[in-house]
Design a protein around this motif. Sequence first.
Motif, PDB file in Angstrom:
ATOM      1  N   ALA A  12       0.821  -1.211   0.000  1.00 56.65           N
ATOM      2  CA  ALA A  12       0.000   0.000   0.000  1.00 56.65           C
ATOM      3  C   ALA A  12       0.855   1.262   0.000  1.00 56.65           C
ATOM      4  N   GLY A  13       2.175   1.090   0.077  1.00 59.08           N
ATOM      5  CA  GLY A  13       3.064   2.236   0.014  1.00 59.08           C
ATOM      6  C   GLY A  13       3.414   2.850   1.360  1.00 59.08           C
ATOM      7  N   VAL A  14       3.105   2.156   2.461  1.00 66.21           N
ATOM      8  CA  VAL A  14       3.462   2.661   3.785  1.00 66.21           C
ATOM      9  C   VAL A  14       4.976   2.607   3.948  1.00 66.21           C
ATOM     10  N   ASP A  15       5.569   3.674   4.487  1.00 64.17           N
ATOM     11  CA  ASP A  15       7.021   3.706   4.618  1.00 64.17           C
ATOM     12  C   ASP A  15       7.494   2.606   5.558  1.00 64.17           C
ATOM     13  N   ILE A  16       8.691   2.118   5.316  1.00 61.07           N
ATOM     14  CA  ILE A  16       9.206   0.924   5.963  1.00 61.07           C
ATOM     15  C   ILE A  16       9.372   1.105   7.468  1.00 61.07           C
ATOM     16  N   ARG A  17       9.662   2.311   7.920  1.00 58.58           N
ATOM     17  CA  ARG A  17       9.810   2.563   9.356  1.00 58.58           C
ATOM     18  C   ARG A  17       8.476   2.417  10.076  1.00 58.58           C
ATOM     19  N   THR A  18       7.418   2.925   9.467  1.00 57.27           N
ATOM     20  CA  THR A  18       6.093   2.789  10.058  1.00 57.27           C
ATOM     21  C   THR A  18       5.660   1.333  10.069  1.00 57.27           C
ATOM     22  N   VAL A  19       5.984   0.615   9.004  1.00 55.93           N
ATOM     23  CA  VAL A  19       5.675  -0.820   8.948  1.00 55.93           C
ATOM     24  C   VAL A  19       6.392  -1.541  10.076  1.00 55.93           C
ATOM     25  N   GLN A  20       7.626  -1.170  10.334  1.00 56.30           N
ATOM     26  CA  GLN A  20       8.394  -1.780  11.412  1.00 56.30           C
ATOM     27  C   GLN A  20       7.703  -1.578  12.762  1.00 56.30           C
ATOM     28  N   GLU A  21       7.219  -0.376  13.006  1.00 55.93           N
ATOM     29  CA  GLU A  21       6.548  -0.082  14.277  1.00 55.93           C
ATOM     30  C   GLU A  21       5.248  -0.864  14.398  1.00 55.93           C
ATOM     31  N   LEU A  22       4.476  -0.897  13.337  1.00 52.79           N
ATOM     32  CA  LEU A  22       3.202  -1.613  13.379  1.00 52.79           C
ATOM     33  C   LEU A  22       3.407  -3.116  13.520  1.00 52.79           C
ATOM     34  N   ALA A  23       4.469  -3.619  12.908  1.00 55.77           N
ATOM     35  CA  ALA A  23       4.754  -5.051  12.990  1.00 55.77           C
ATOM     36  C   ALA A  23       5.381  -5.448  14.322  1.00 55.77           C
TER      37      ALA A  23
ATOM     38  N   GLU B  91       6.740  -0.143  -6.464  1.00 47.69           N
ATOM     39  CA  GLU B  91       6.284   1.161  -6.931  1.00 47.69           C
ATOM     40  C   GLU B  91       6.666   2.287  -5.990  1.00 47.69           C
ATOM     41  N   HIS B  92       7.234   1.981  -4.835  1.00 51.17           N
ATOM     42  CA  HIS B  92       7.505   3.042  -3.869  1.00 51.17           C
ATOM     43  C   HIS B  92       8.581   3.996  -4.361  1.00 51.17           C
ATOM     44  N   LYS B  93       9.502   3.515  -5.183  1.00 54.02           N
ATOM     45  CA  LYS B  93      10.522   4.404  -5.721  1.00 54.02           C
ATOM     46  C   LYS B  93       9.913   5.378  -6.724  1.00 54.02           C
ATOM     47  N   LYS B  94       8.993   4.868  -7.537  1.00 54.48           N
ATOM     48  CA  LYS B  94       8.327   5.736  -8.500  1.00 54.48           C
ATOM     49  C   LYS B  94       7.504   6.801  -7.782  1.00 54.48           C
ATOM     50  N   ARG B  95       6.818   6.400  -6.713  1.00 53.16           N
ATOM     51  CA  ARG B  95       6.017   7.366  -5.964  1.00 53.16           C
ATOM     52  C   ARG B  95       6.903   8.411  -5.309  1.00 53.16           C
ATOM     53  N   ALA B  96       8.074   7.975  -4.844  1.00 52.67           N
ATOM     54  CA  ALA B  96       8.992   8.905  -4.190  1.00 52.67           C
ATOM     55  C   ALA B  96       9.496   9.958  -5.172  1.00 52.67           C
ATOM     56  N   VAL B  97       9.872   9.511  -6.375  1.00 50.72           N
ATOM     57  CA  VAL B  97      10.366  10.452  -7.378  1.00 50.72           C
ATOM     58  C   VAL B  97       9.232  11.342  -7.878  1.00 50.72           C
ATOM     59  N   ALA B  98       8.027  10.787  -7.987  1.00 48.29           N
ATOM     60  CA  ALA B  98       6.885  11.590  -8.404  1.00 48.29           C
ATOM     61  C   ALA B  98       6.595  12.691  -7.384  1.00 48.29           C
TER      62      ALA B  98
ATOM     63  N   ALA C  22       6.790  16.696  -7.983  1.00 47.45           N
ATOM     64  CA  ALA C  22       5.651  17.576  -7.738  1.00 47.45           C
ATOM     65  C   ALA C  22       5.963  18.682  -6.728  1.00 47.45           C
ATOM     66  N   GLU C  23       6.752  18.352  -5.716  1.00 42.17           N
ATOM     67  CA  GLU C  23       6.968  19.296  -4.624  1.00 42.17           C
ATOM     68  C   GLU C  23       8.256  20.097  -4.743  1.00 42.17           C
ATOM     69  N   VAL C  24       9.209  19.621  -5.532  1.00 40.38           N
ATOM     70  CA  VAL C  24      10.513  20.292  -5.589  1.00 40.38           C
ATOM     71  C   VAL C  24      10.876  20.708  -7.003  1.00 40.38           C
ATOM     72  N   THR C  25      11.133  19.730  -7.853  1.00 40.42           N
ATOM     73  CA  THR C  25      11.677  20.050  -9.171  1.00 40.42           C
ATOM     74  C   THR C  25      10.715  20.843 -10.038  1.00 40.42           C
ATOM     75  N   ALA C  26       9.406  20.706  -9.812  1.00 43.64           N
ATOM     76  CA  ALA C  26       8.440  21.448 -10.616  1.00 43.64           C
ATOM     77  C   ALA C  26       8.538  22.947 -10.369  1.00 43.64           C
ATOM     78  N   ASN C  27       9.063  23.335  -9.214  1.00 38.35           N
ATOM     79  CA  ASN C  27       9.173  24.746  -8.855  1.00 38.35           C
ATOM     80  C   ASN C  27      10.551  25.329  -9.146  1.00 38.35           C
ATOM     81  N   LEU C  28      11.422  24.526  -9.719  1.00 44.41           N
ATOM     82  CA  LEU C  28      12.760  25.000 -10.046  1.00 44.41           C
ATOM     83  C   LEU C  28      12.832  25.443 -11.496  1.00 44.41           C
ATOM     84  N   THR C  29      13.638  26.452 -11.727  1.00 44.03           N
ATOM     85  CA  THR C  29      13.828  26.946 -13.083  1.00 44.03           C
ATOM     86  C   THR C  29      14.932  26.153 -13.768  1.00 44.03           C
ATOM     87  N   THR C  30      14.588  25.583 -14.878  1.00 45.71           N
ATOM     88  CA  THR C  30      15.566  24.800 -15.627  1.00 45.71           C
ATOM     89  C   THR C  30      16.106  25.634 -16.782  1.00 45.71           C
TER      90      THR C  30
END
Length: 213
Positions: free
Chosen positions: A146-157, A174-181, A185-193
């Motif tokens: 479901a894409g829950v970060d591994i640290r949170t999974v560790q705590e719940l488990a 898919e977590h790597k794709k979601r991370a880059v997406a 959305a939050e960083v590179t989209a606001n940078l001037t290329t």
Amino acid sequence: NPVRQVRFYRENNARVRWLTREEETELLRHCDRRLKTLVLAGVDTGFRAGELRSLRWQAVDFGRGTLSVASYYTKNGDPRCNPMTKRLAQALREYKDGAENRADGLVFGPKQWRKSFESAKKLAGLGKDVVFHSLRHTYISRLVMAGVDIRTVQELAGHKTITMTMRYAHLGPEHKKRAVARLDAEVTANLTTVPFTDSGVSLEVPQFQQVAR
């Protein structure tokens, strides 16, 4: 024996078997009320069999929507408190209304459920590779997928180290794709290329001549 001093590699016999939605539905279909509630508790909290066996009604907080297990009953010696899913909370409410009031306050009681679980499993057509602990694997696997970060999974488990949790990391490709997406959305989209073509900087790779030896 000439090789008696040779140390063998440790075999990776870790079993990670989880239930699909279809398998879970079929298993629940063959459970009585008590076992059904117990299976839901296992698959929706990740609690181990011993932790569920020790669960008391006073540790079921319907107001906050949590289940708690004292440190004495957990494998790593730390208390656990996990949120309940909506369906588990509803199942526990209905089970509590229909259950006999036990003097010891246990939710499921000390009675062993292995035989009833094995019977339901057999009727559901599940193989020998499915055991009660597979419910815990199902919970953790679904969190990762479901894409829950591994640290949170560790705590719940309730894993003492993240090494155990990382056994499930490959289930979420898919977590790597979601991370880059998210980065996009939050960083590179606001940078001037700056277009390289307008910078006057040549991107041609210099050609090197081979020098004869």
